[in-house]
Design a protein around this motif. Structure first.
Motif, PDB file in Angstrom:
ATOM      1  N   GLU A 135       0.808  -1.205   0.000  1.00  0.00           N
ATOM      2  CA  GLU A 135       0.000   0.000   0.000  1.00  0.00           C
ATOM      3  C   GLU A 135       0.845   1.259   0.000  1.00  0.00           C
ATOM      4  OE1 GLU A 135      -3.207  -1.152  -1.076  1.00  0.00           O
ATOM      5  OE2 GLU A 135      -3.583   0.687  -0.032  1.00  0.00           O
ATOM      6  N   ASP A 166       1.072  10.185  -4.589  1.00  0.00           N
ATOM      7  CA  ASP A 166       0.896   9.305  -3.433  1.00  0.00           C
ATOM      8  C   ASP A 166       0.171  10.034  -2.322  1.00  0.00           C
ATOM      9  OD1 ASP A 166       4.172   7.779  -3.855  1.00  0.00           O
ATOM     10  OD2 ASP A 166       2.219   7.300  -4.732  1.00  0.00           O
ATOM     11  N   ARG A 225      -3.334   9.851  -3.021  1.00  0.00           N
ATOM     12  CA  ARG A 225      -3.832   8.492  -2.721  1.00  0.00           C
ATOM     13  C   ARG A 225      -4.200   8.364  -1.256  1.00  0.00           C
ATOM     14  NH1 ARG A 225      -0.678   3.848  -1.702  1.00  0.00           N
ATOM     15  NH2 ARG A 225       1.125   4.904  -2.577  1.00  0.00           N
ATOM     16  N   LEU A 244      -7.829   9.158  -0.424  1.00  0.00           N
ATOM     17  CA  LEU A 244      -8.963   8.369  -0.915  1.00  0.00           C
ATOM     18  C   LEU A 244      -9.913   8.067   0.226  1.00  0.00           C
ATOM     19  CD1 LEU A 244      -7.511   5.770  -3.433  1.00  0.00           C
ATOM     20  CD2 LEU A 244      -9.333   7.394  -3.870  1.00  0.00           C
ATOM     21  N   HIS A 285     -13.389   9.556  -4.293  1.00  0.00           N
ATOM     22  CA  HIS A 285     -13.586   8.123  -4.528  1.00  0.00           C
ATOM     23  C   HIS A 285     -12.578   7.550  -5.501  1.00  0.00           C
ATOM     24  CE1 HIS A 285     -17.101   7.707  -2.082  1.00  0.00           C
ATOM     25  NE2 HIS A 285     -17.760   8.634  -2.738  1.00  0.00           N
ATOM     26  N   ALA A 286     -12.143   8.356  -6.479  1.00  0.00           N
ATOM     27  CA  ALA A 286     -11.173   7.852  -7.453  1.00  0.00           C
ATOM     28  C   ALA A 286     -10.433   9.009  -8.087  1.00  0.00           C
ATOM     29  CB  ALA A 286     -11.878   7.045  -8.526  1.00  0.00           C
ATOM     30  N   TYR A 287      -9.210   8.716  -8.537  1.00  0.00           N
ATOM     31  CA  TYR A 287      -8.433   9.724  -9.242  1.00  0.00           C
ATOM     32  C   TYR A 287      -7.454   8.985 -10.142  1.00  0.00           C
ATOM     33  CZ  TYR A 287      -4.317   8.554  -6.541  1.00  0.00           C
ATOM     34  OH  TYR A 287      -3.258   7.879  -6.022  1.00  0.00           O
ATOM     35  N   ASP A 288      -6.829   9.723 -11.071  1.00  0.00           N
ATOM     36  CA  ASP A 288      -5.761   9.107 -11.864  1.00  0.00           C
ATOM     37  C   ASP A 288      -4.649  10.123 -12.098  1.00  0.00           C
ATOM     38  OD1 ASP A 288      -7.279   9.243 -15.219  1.00  0.00           O
ATOM     39  OD2 ASP A 288      -6.641  10.821 -13.840  1.00  0.00           O
ATOM     40  N   MET A 334     -22.814  12.756  -6.895  1.00  0.00           N
ATOM     41  CA  MET A 334     -21.640  12.064  -7.422  1.00  0.00           C
ATOM     42  C   MET A 334     -21.183  12.821  -8.663  1.00  0.00           C
ATOM     43  SD  MET A 334     -19.832   9.326  -6.608  1.00  0.00           S
ATOM     44  CE  MET A 334     -20.979   8.491  -5.550  1.00  0.00           C
ATOM     45  N   LEU A 388      -8.675   3.627 -16.004  1.00  0.00           N
ATOM     46  CA  LEU A 388      -9.599   3.513 -14.887  1.00  0.00           C
ATOM     47  C   LEU A 388     -10.919   4.188 -15.197  1.00  0.00           C
ATOM     48  CD1 LEU A 388      -8.632   4.320 -11.199  1.00  0.00           C
ATOM     49  CD2 LEU A 388     -10.922   4.460 -12.053  1.00  0.00           C
ATOM     50  N   PHE A 432     -14.640   2.826 -15.810  1.00  0.00           N
ATOM     51  CA  PHE A 432     -15.692   3.343 -14.937  1.00  0.00           C
ATOM     52  C   PHE A 432     -16.887   3.828 -15.747  1.00  0.00           C
ATOM     53  CE2 PHE A 432     -17.789   5.414 -11.589  1.00  0.00           C
ATOM     54  CZ  PHE A 432     -17.990   6.757 -11.878  1.00  0.00           C
ATOM     55  N   VAL A 438     -22.895   3.995  -8.703  1.00  0.00           N
ATOM     56  CA  VAL A 438     -21.456   3.955  -8.468  1.00  0.00           C
ATOM     57  C   VAL A 438     -21.147   3.098  -7.247  1.00  0.00           C
ATOM     58  CG1 VAL A 438     -19.425   5.340  -7.919  1.00  0.00           C
ATOM     59  CG2 VAL A 438     -21.142   6.222  -9.487  1.00  0.00           C
ATOM     60  N   THR A 485     -18.699   2.734  -4.728  1.00  0.00           N
ATOM     61  CA  THR A 485     -17.568   3.559  -4.284  1.00  0.00           C
ATOM     62  C   THR A 485     -16.419   2.710  -3.747  1.00  0.00           C
ATOM     63  OG1 THR A 485     -18.605   3.824  -2.129  1.00  0.00           O
ATOM     64  CG2 THR A 485     -19.021   5.546  -3.749  1.00  0.00           C
ATOM     65  N   LEU A 516     -14.519   1.421  -6.677  1.00  0.00           N
ATOM     66  CA  LEU A 516     -13.814   2.520  -7.324  1.00  0.00           C
ATOM     67  C   LEU A 516     -12.552   2.880  -6.559  1.00  0.00           C
ATOM     68  CD1 LEU A 516     -15.734   5.690  -8.527  1.00  0.00           C
ATOM     69  CD2 LEU A 516     -13.922   4.438  -9.643  1.00  0.00           C
ATOM     70  N   GLN A 517     -12.693   2.994  -5.252  1.00  0.00           N
ATOM     71  CA  GLN A 517     -11.542   3.377  -4.432  1.00  0.00           C
ATOM     72  C   GLN A 517     -10.457   2.324  -4.521  1.00  0.00           C
ATOM     73  OE1 GLN A 517     -12.888   4.177  -0.477  1.00  0.00           O
ATOM     74  NE2 GLN A 517     -14.285   5.787  -1.148  1.00  0.00           N
ATOM     75  N   ALA A 570      -8.703   2.717  -7.776  1.00  0.00           N
ATOM     76  CA  ALA A 570      -7.850   3.907  -7.789  1.00  0.00           C
ATOM     77  C   ALA A 570      -6.569   3.650  -7.017  1.00  0.00           C
ATOM     78  CB  ALA A 570      -8.586   5.105  -7.204  1.00  0.00           C
ATOM     79  N   ARG A 571      -6.678   2.901  -5.928  1.00  0.00           N
ATOM     80  CA  ARG A 571      -5.482   2.575  -5.157  1.00  0.00           C
ATOM     81  C   ARG A 571      -4.538   1.729  -5.994  1.00  0.00           C
ATOM     82  NH1 ARG A 571      -8.903   1.538  -0.869  1.00  0.00           N
ATOM     83  NH2 ARG A 571      -8.984   3.482   0.302  1.00  0.00           N
ATOM     84  N   GLU A 583      -4.414   1.594  -9.281  1.00  0.00           N
ATOM     85  CA  GLU A 583      -3.939   2.394 -10.412  1.00  0.00           C
ATOM     86  C   GLU A 583      -2.751   3.239  -9.995  1.00  0.00           C
ATOM     87  OE1 GLU A 583      -5.415   2.940 -13.569  1.00  0.00           O
ATOM     88  OE2 GLU A 583      -4.856   4.973 -14.133  1.00  0.00           O
ATOM     89  N   ALA A 584      -2.756   3.669  -8.754  1.00  0.00           N
ATOM     90  CA  ALA A 584      -1.694   4.548  -8.284  1.00  0.00           C
ATOM     91  C   ALA A 584      -0.349   3.835  -8.238  1.00  0.00           C
ATOM     92  CB  ALA A 584      -2.043   5.090  -6.903  1.00  0.00           C
TER      93      ALA A 584
END
Lengths: 174, 120
Positions: free
Chosen positions: A83, A92, A95, A98, A117-120, A157, B18, B22, B93, B95, B98-99, B102-103, B105-106
């Motif tokens: 993690e 990071d 992250r 989140l 909830h999400a990112y890139d 959302m 991602l 989604f 969604v 969540t 999704l989370q 995303a973790r 993907e990071a």
């Protein structure tokens, strides 16, 4: 000879073999498989059309390939990674936020507060329970007075496109 | 494994796409797309692609009085780059999923690198 085109008069036969059209290659449609991996799925333009398959280009010698520029991944399918990494890059830190509430500053004098909830890597994000604050400057035509007011909107959302994002931060308790 | 320029079919579904994945799960939902020019369009999501270009059906402009030129338009294709927000139904969604994605993907190289490397 039959099948000879302008192409194979100019190039060595290796190229000609690869690029010479097979009879009937333009006819017959092979539909793109929407479930094949990612990135080859259904695109808006493909809803009514299908794409032709072309043979992949032969690798060029003495020129850069992706492996020279981007280090090849060590595994084909990464095992679940730990993690936390030793090196904390800016992303990071995102992250770590989140499932937490965050503050996002956007272009156009807009701010968002919501649950991440999400990112890139582009900073595209999905936020939940978000309140958007738009700062508007009204100018009184007679007095030339600048009145600053805020407009607030709520969403359950929201997907936010990354190219509008300026910064991401834990929310400051104002 | 040399990573090819063409989108490899063997990469895990999360890597680099991602939000594309989604949005694919949201096809058929009613969404509101707010554009950078402040136009907001409500419609049913028909399809999406890797650039997050969007196709909407049965569209209705949110503030119709301000933008009457779209009244006869039934469906549209929206270039991904002009989108500011997409308002989504919260119940569509997951969540937690999704989370999680995303973790994961990071951990992988960010998609931001993708645009910088164009080698012929």
């Amino acid at each position: 000879s039959i099948g000879e085109t302008a192409t194979n008069r100019k190039f060595p036969s290796a190229f000609a073999d690869r690029y010479r059209r097979q009879p009937g290659s333009c006819k017959g449609r092979t539909p793109t498989d929407p479930y094949k991996g990612d990135g080859t799925g259904q695109s808006p333009r493909d809803v009514t059309h299908t794409q032709k398959r072309h043979p992949p280009n032969p690798p060029l010698r003495n020129s850069l390939t992706m492996s020279d520029v981007v280090p090849a991944p060590t595994t084909a399918v990464p095992a679940p990674a730990p993690e936390t990494n030793a090196v904390e890059e800016p992303l990071d830190l995102v992250r770590l936020s989140l499932d937490e509430r965050i503050y996002v500053k956007l272009r156009g004098d807009r701010e968002l507060r919501g649950k991440l909830h999400a990112y890139d890597g582009h900073l595209n994000m999905v936020l939940g329970d978000v309140e958007e604050t738009i700062t508007v400057v009204d100018i009184n035509e007679e007095t030339y007075e600048e009145v600053i007011r805020t407009v607030k909107r709520n969403s359950e959302m929201l997907f936010v496109r990354g190219d509008g994002v300026i910064l991401v931060s834990p929310p400051s308790r104002a | 494994m040399v990573r090819s320029l063409h989108f490899p079919s063997k990469t895990p579904s999360v890597s680099r796409f991602l939000f594309y994945s989604f949005f694919k799960t949201l096809v058929g939902q009613q969404v509101t797309v707010e554009l950078k020019n402040d136009l907001a369009i409500t419609g049913v999501l028909i399809s999406v692609d890797q650039f997050l270009n969007i196709k909407l059906d049965e569209i209705k402009v949110v503030d119709e009085a301000r933008y009457p030129h779209m009244i006869p338009v039934k469906n549209c294709f929206i270039r991904g780059s002009v989108v500011r927000y997409v308002q989504l139904p919260a119940q569509a969604v997951d969540t937690a999923l999704l989370q999680d994605a995303a973790r994961r993907e990071a951990q992988q190289p960010t998609t931001a690198q993708q645009g910088n490397v164009r080698v012929k």
